[in-house]
Design a protein around this motif. Structure first.
Motif, PDB file in Angstrom:
ATOM      1  N   GLN A  61       0.830  -1.208   0.000  1.00 52.34           N
ATOM      2  CA  GLN A  61       0.000   0.000   0.000  1.00 52.34           C
ATOM      3  C   GLN A  61       0.861   1.253   0.000  1.00 52.34           C
ATOM      4  OE1 GLN A  61      -2.540  -0.531   3.337  1.00 52.34           O
ATOM      5  NE2 GLN A  61      -1.028   0.000   4.864  1.00 52.34           N
ATOM      6  N   SER A 109      -8.909  -3.319   9.980  1.00 52.27           N
ATOM      7  CA  SER A 109      -9.462  -2.774  11.224  1.00 52.27           C
ATOM      8  C   SER A 109     -10.458  -3.750  11.833  1.00 52.27           C
ATOM      9  CB  SER A 109     -10.170  -1.442  10.967  1.00 52.27           C
ATOM     10  OG  SER A 109      -9.328  -0.582  10.268  1.00 52.27           O
ATOM     11  N   MET A 120      -4.529   6.712   2.100  1.00 51.55           N
ATOM     12  CA  MET A 120      -3.268   6.243   1.535  1.00 51.55           C
ATOM     13  C   MET A 120      -3.446   5.965   0.044  1.00 51.55           C
ATOM     14  SD  MET A 120      -0.866   3.243   2.941  1.00 51.55           S
ATOM     15  CE  MET A 120      -0.209   4.053   4.364  1.00 51.55           C
ATOM     16  N   LEU A 121      -4.609   5.415  -0.315  1.00 55.76           N
ATOM     17  CA  LEU A 121      -4.897   5.149  -1.712  1.00 55.76           C
ATOM     18  C   LEU A 121      -6.152   5.929  -2.065  1.00 55.76           C
ATOM     19  CD1 LEU A 121      -4.750   1.295  -1.190  1.00 55.76           C
ATOM     20  CD2 LEU A 121      -2.850   2.716  -1.924  1.00 55.76           C
ATOM     21  N   ARG A 141      -7.371  12.986  -2.126  1.00 57.38           N
ATOM     22  CA  ARG A 141      -7.389  13.690  -0.846  1.00 57.38           C
ATOM     23  C   ARG A 141      -8.209  14.956  -0.967  1.00 57.38           C
ATOM     24  NH1 ARG A 141      -1.190  14.002  -2.545  1.00 57.38           N
ATOM     25  NH2 ARG A 141      -1.535  11.777  -2.589  1.00 57.38           N
ATOM     26  N   TYR A 188     -12.904  14.769  14.915  1.00 67.37           N
ATOM     27  CA  TYR A 188     -13.242  13.348  14.984  1.00 67.37           C
ATOM     28  C   TYR A 188     -12.498  12.673  16.136  1.00 67.37           C
ATOM     29  CZ  TYR A 188     -13.451   8.403  13.892  1.00 67.37           C
ATOM     30  OH  TYR A 188     -13.626   7.054  13.985  1.00 67.37           O
ATOM     31  N   ASP A 218     -11.903   5.339  20.328  1.00 69.56           N
ATOM     32  CA  ASP A 218     -10.685   4.866  20.981  1.00 69.56           C
ATOM     33  C   ASP A 218      -9.742   5.964  21.442  1.00 69.56           C
ATOM     34  OD1 ASP A 218     -11.145   2.191  20.975  1.00 69.56           O
ATOM     35  OD2 ASP A 218     -10.270   1.852  18.992  1.00 69.56           O
ATOM     36  N   TYR A 261       1.736  -3.463  21.771  1.00 68.08           N
ATOM     37  CA  TYR A 261       1.443  -4.006  20.440  1.00 68.08           C
ATOM     38  C   TYR A 261       1.739  -5.504  20.408  1.00 68.08           C
ATOM     39  CZ  TYR A 261       1.417  -4.372  15.341  1.00 68.08           C
ATOM     40  OH  TYR A 261       1.115  -4.729  14.052  1.00 68.08           O
ATOM     41  N   GLU A 283      -4.827   0.071  24.638  1.00 61.43           N
ATOM     42  CA  GLU A 283      -4.556   0.854  23.434  1.00 61.43           C
ATOM     43  C   GLU A 283      -3.905   2.177  23.827  1.00 61.43           C
ATOM     44  OE1 GLU A 283      -6.836  -0.101  20.496  1.00 61.43           O
ATOM     45  OE2 GLU A 283      -6.683   1.710  19.286  1.00 61.43           O
ATOM     46  N   GLN A 316      -2.794   2.667  13.965  1.00 60.39           N
ATOM     47  CA  GLN A 316      -4.048   2.086  13.484  1.00 60.39           C
ATOM     48  C   GLN A 316      -4.684   2.983  12.427  1.00 60.39           C
ATOM     49  OE1 GLN A 316      -6.490  -0.167  13.822  1.00 60.39           O
ATOM     50  NE2 GLN A 316      -8.288   1.063  13.333  1.00 60.39           N
ATOM     51  N   GLY A 323      -3.189   5.202  10.542  1.00 57.72           N
ATOM     52  CA  GLY A 323      -2.362   5.322   9.352  1.00 57.72           C
ATOM     53  C   GLY A 323      -2.266   4.043   8.545  1.00 57.72           C
ATOM     54  N   PHE A 324      -2.003   2.925   9.234  1.00 62.29           N
ATOM     55  CA  PHE A 324      -1.660   1.722   8.483  1.00 62.29           C
ATOM     56  C   PHE A 324      -2.757   0.666   8.462  1.00 62.29           C
ATOM     57  CE2 PHE A 324       2.397   3.698   9.352  1.00 62.29           C
ATOM     58  CZ  PHE A 324       2.941   3.682   8.083  1.00 62.29           C
ATOM     59  N   GLU A 325      -3.770   0.785   9.317  1.00 58.46           N
ATOM     60  CA  GLU A 325      -4.874  -0.171   9.224  1.00 58.46           C
ATOM     61  C   GLU A 325      -6.093   0.474   8.581  1.00 58.46           C
ATOM     62  OE1 GLU A 325      -3.431  -3.175  12.755  1.00 58.46           O
ATOM     63  OE2 GLU A 325      -5.222  -1.999  13.097  1.00 58.46           O
ATOM     64  N   SER A 326      -6.395   1.727   9.004  1.00 56.73           N
ATOM     65  CA  SER A 326      -7.499   2.440   8.350  1.00 56.73           C
ATOM     66  C   SER A 326      -7.006   3.179   7.112  1.00 56.73           C
ATOM     67  CB  SER A 326      -8.145   3.431   9.309  1.00 56.73           C
ATOM     68  OG  SER A 326      -8.571   2.789  10.479  1.00 56.73           O
ATOM     69  N   ARG A 327      -5.695   3.251   6.922  1.00 59.84           N
ATOM     70  CA  ARG A 327      -5.063   3.929   5.781  1.00 59.84           C
ATOM     71  C   ARG A 327      -5.517   5.380   5.659  1.00 59.84           C
ATOM     72  NH1 ARG A 327      -7.180  -0.701   3.738  1.00 59.84           N
ATOM     73  NH2 ARG A 327      -5.753  -2.447   3.780  1.00 59.84           N
ATOM     74  N   ASP A 328      -5.755   6.023   6.786  1.00 57.60           N
ATOM     75  CA  ASP A 328      -6.197   7.414   6.797  1.00 57.60           C
ATOM     76  C   ASP A 328      -5.038   8.261   7.325  1.00 57.60           C
ATOM     77  OD1 ASP A 328      -7.408   9.837   7.144  1.00 57.60           O
ATOM     78  OD2 ASP A 328      -9.269   9.000   7.941  1.00 57.60           O
ATOM     79  N   LEU A 358      -5.799  11.511   9.390  1.00 58.10           N
ATOM     80  CA  LEU A 358      -6.196  11.254  10.770  1.00 58.10           C
ATOM     81  C   LEU A 358      -4.969  10.881  11.609  1.00 58.10           C
ATOM     82  CD1 LEU A 358      -8.881  11.165  12.295  1.00 58.10           C
ATOM     83  CD2 LEU A 358      -8.905   8.693  11.953  1.00 58.10           C
TER      84      LEU A 358
END
Lengths: 425, 284
Positions: A89, A391, B47-48, B51, B61, B68, B223, B235, B243, B245-250, B253
């Motif tokens: 990605q 997620s 990320m993809l 924007r 937000y 969380d 982690y 957390e 999370q 950046g790399f899991e929600s790819r936002d 945020l």
């Protein structure tokens, strides 16, 4: 030149910012391939690999492409599986993606907009329909599969014999499974190793009552009635002391690890681990289809394969490369190396023979396993996932464990997962 | 206010030459990313994909809707509040004890080993230990004990570094001052609080500040040990950023979260620097 240092610094900074801003363009760049003056096209291929052996297998596949199409060369780049999708990605975001992308069906939806549909461009004959189906989204074939996986019930044959419990077999029901799990839970050992990983957990919920966390139009429905009922049943195994609860939310491979270690007498695991379980376990391992619930035995299916990135400057060559990488020769080679259960129906027997040859005294177990896989394929459904499945997986790890320890009700935990993952699905 | 422009000497030019690489490095790899993160925090920056400018929405937000972020903030503060004092006390106690031991160097090496072994390896071993401990549910799976387990592992891993710092400071305590104090009749606790601690207060200040900054950025231990669970009991802020950046790819945020964390660290450190005037003594 009486420029002051401050000015120089400012100019330098501005310069770096401009350069960096230009370099960091979005994922629309053309990269991943080049043509040299002789007309040979070199395509980048990104794939996960965990060892030098695996890398060598992949290099062999890359060489097959050049053998078949002398003007196409494939340049392999690898990353360990755990880093692969993070790397991919980032490469897409930076416009540095490879032409040939390795893809797993569970991640497909996140990359759907970045892959070139292969319909009509690559040879899709000879694959098991389920494998093709798993890599299709919105009616488009986004990648061609090289393997296919279903979930099986792994069981400790020795423990079953010792406890005098009939071994699992095709047609075994959820009630039989539950009874066996309770009987086998003695002396600090548990009948079953629980999980919160997607395929492992959701397949059990699916076979119990057909519960599905994702609708047919790919929307999350974790809080639906069947999901609550199925999770209540699954978590009940823990409260009845018939199953081992993961020690923490980071124990993604809990059930199968505890099984191989001899602490849990049954576990759900994928068909990809048949060989390693036989090799690593210090007891006789048996395999069976998942226990049948109200609608018969069911399992989720997953497939991995190769696709072509959008923006690849040589899409036709890349599609040809994908055809070879997933072709009959490549599959026969991988099956002979015992890589995984082939997606092409004709090569599946080769894989079975590899496993038998590797472990002749377990020949019966292997044949039973492959029969169970084929059984599973008959009752199997591809697990389609949402864009934010990473997620979702994290939330499942964090909240399902609370259900297993009795800290939260199934209904509340599923509602939390649903609510928190609704954003970005 | 006109000052005469001095002619550039060769020395100045060579100074510029020497300084340029590091200034460029700082600019390219630190200042530019920092500036870029500010810009990104005002964008919806997947990320993809495309924007778009969203103003303060990311911050809104995080502080309002994110289920969380506030929990992560609380967990981070609880972790820091437990970890920093425990770490300092343990390191300080051992430093004084080692000072009098015959095997001082051996102890120093032994206690420093956890600090130089890779954190991930330490965390994995501790996870196995916690698992072997058993218990229903496991300490790592119980929302009441999971964070405490993370603190315990972190203290074990982290105190060695501070112990070396304190150990050096304790060795450097001026013998004449200590002798004068003992002639004046200062012994035991009185000697520790009124003489020895003030003597090593610069080291204490350094250790407290650095440990606090590290603690607020805690990531690896939770982690590996707990993946943020059970629920969101472990957390932390950096996990929240990861999370996003790399899991929600936002990335927008994630940048906003990172900036909030930066502001918090800056604030806490500033308070420490203001406070140090009251208790840190530098020999002039």
């Amino acid at each position: 030149m009486h420029m002051r240092r401050g000015v120089l610094l400012a100019l330098g900074l501005a310069g770096t910012m401009v350069t960096a801003a230009c370099g960091g363009g979005g994922g629309t760049g053309t990269s991943g391939g080049a043509r040299d003056t002789g007309g040979t096209v070199t395509l980048d291929w990104e794939m996960w690999a965990g060892s030098e052996d695996e890398k060598a297998q992949l290099d062999h596949l890359a060489a097959l492409v050049t053998q078949k199409h002398p003007t196409i060369k494939v340049n392999l780049r690898t990353a360990p599986f755990n880093d692969y999708f993070t790397k991919l990605q980032t490469e897409f975001a930076a416009g540095k993606q490879p032409c040939v992308v390795s893809m797993q069906s569970l991640r497909l939806s996140a990359y759907a907009d970045l892959l070139e549909p292969l319909d009509g461009k690559a040879d899709a004959q000879g694959f098991a329909p389920a494998a093709l189906q798993a890599l299709k989204l919105g009616g488009k074939q986004l990648a061609l599969p090289y393997d296919l996986a279903s979930m099986l019930l792994y069981y400790n044959k020795d423990a079953f014999t010792k406890a005098g419990v009939a071994e699992p077999k095709s047609g075994w029901t959820v009630a039989d499974f539950e009874q066996a799990a309770k009987k086998l839970s003695t002396g600090g050992k548990a009948g079953f190793g629980m999980s919160f990983a997607d395929l492992h957990t959701l397949s059990m919920l699916l076979t119990y009552n057909g519960a599905q966390p994702v609708t047919s139009d790919v929307k999350l429905q974790f809080d639906s009635r069947p999901m609550v009922d199925a999770l209540t049943w699954y978590a009940g195994l823990a409260t009845a002391k018939a199953a081992l609860v993961p020690a923490s939310s980071s124990d993604v491979g809990w059930g199968e690890t505890q099984f191989v270690n001899g602490n849990a007498m049954m576990a759900v695991d994928g068909s990809w681990n048949i060989g390693s379980a036989l090799k690593d376990a210090k007891f006789a391992v048996g395999f069976a289809p998942l226990p049948a619930g109200s609608g018969g035995s069911k399992t989720y299916l997953a497939a991995s394969g190769f696709g072509v990135a959008k923006g690849c400057p040589y899409p036709a060559e890349a599609a040809k490369a994908v055809s070879v990488l997933t072709g009959a020769d490549a599959q026969a080679y991988l099956a002979g190396q015992g890589r995984s259960f082939p997606s092409r129906t004709d090569q599946q027997a080769t894989y079975e023979e590899f496993l038998v040859k590797q472990d002749p005294k377990n020949a019966a177990a292997v044949r039973g396993a492959i029969a169970s896989v084929k059984d599973g394929l008959a009752g199997g459904v591809p697990l389609f996932t949402t864009k934010n499945w990473d997620s979702v997986g994290k939330l499942m790890a964090q909240y399902l464990i609370r259900v297993y320890t009795g800290d939260q009700s199934p209904k509340d935990a599923l509602a939390t997962i649903q609510q928190q993952s609704a954003r970005g699905q | 206010m006109k000052r005469p422009v001095k002619p550039r000497t060769t020395e100045q030019w060579s100074a510029l030459g020497f300084v340029t690489p590091s200034v460029l490095g700082l600019g390219l790899f630190t200042l530019f990313p920092v500036g870029m993160a500010v810009v990104m925090s005002f964008f919806r920056w997947p990320m993809l994909g495309t924007r778009e400018f969203v103003g303060l929405d990311n911050f809104r937000y995080l502080l309002g809707e994110d289920p969380d972020f506030l929990t992560a903030l609380r967990n981070t503060f609880v972790f820091t509040g437990l970890y920093v004092p425990l770490n300092i006390l343990l390191a300080l106690g051992l430093a004084f004890w080692i000072h009098r031991s015959r095997w001082a160097n051996l102890w120093r090496v032994l206690f420093f080993v956890p600090a130089i072994t890779p954190m991930v390896a330490n965390a994995v071993i501790w996870k196995l230990l916690f698992q072997a401990l058993g218990g229903e549910p496991n300490v790592l799976a119980d929302g009441r004990t999971a964070l405490l387990a993370v603190v315990a592992m972190s203290v074990w891993q982290g105190f060695g570094y501070n112990m070396i710092v304190f150990s050096a400071a304790v060795n450097e305590m001026s013998p004449s001052v200590l002798e004068a104090a003992s002639l004046d009749g200062a012994t035991g606790l009185r000697r520790l609080v009124s003489v020895q601690l003030p003597l090593i207060s610069p080291a204490l200040f350094f250790a407290a500040t650095m440990t606090m900054i590290n603690a607020l950025q805690v990531f690896t231990q939770p982690y590996i040990l707990t993946a943020g669970g059970p629920g969101n009991a472990t957390e932390t802020l950096v996990m929240n950023v990861y999370q996003a950046g790399f899991e929600s790819r936002d990335l927008g945020l994630a940048a906003a979260g990172a900036w909030l964390l930066f502001a918090i660290i800056l604030g806490v450190t500033a308070v420490q620097f203001v406070g140090q005037k009251r208790w840190v003594h530098y020999e002039s």
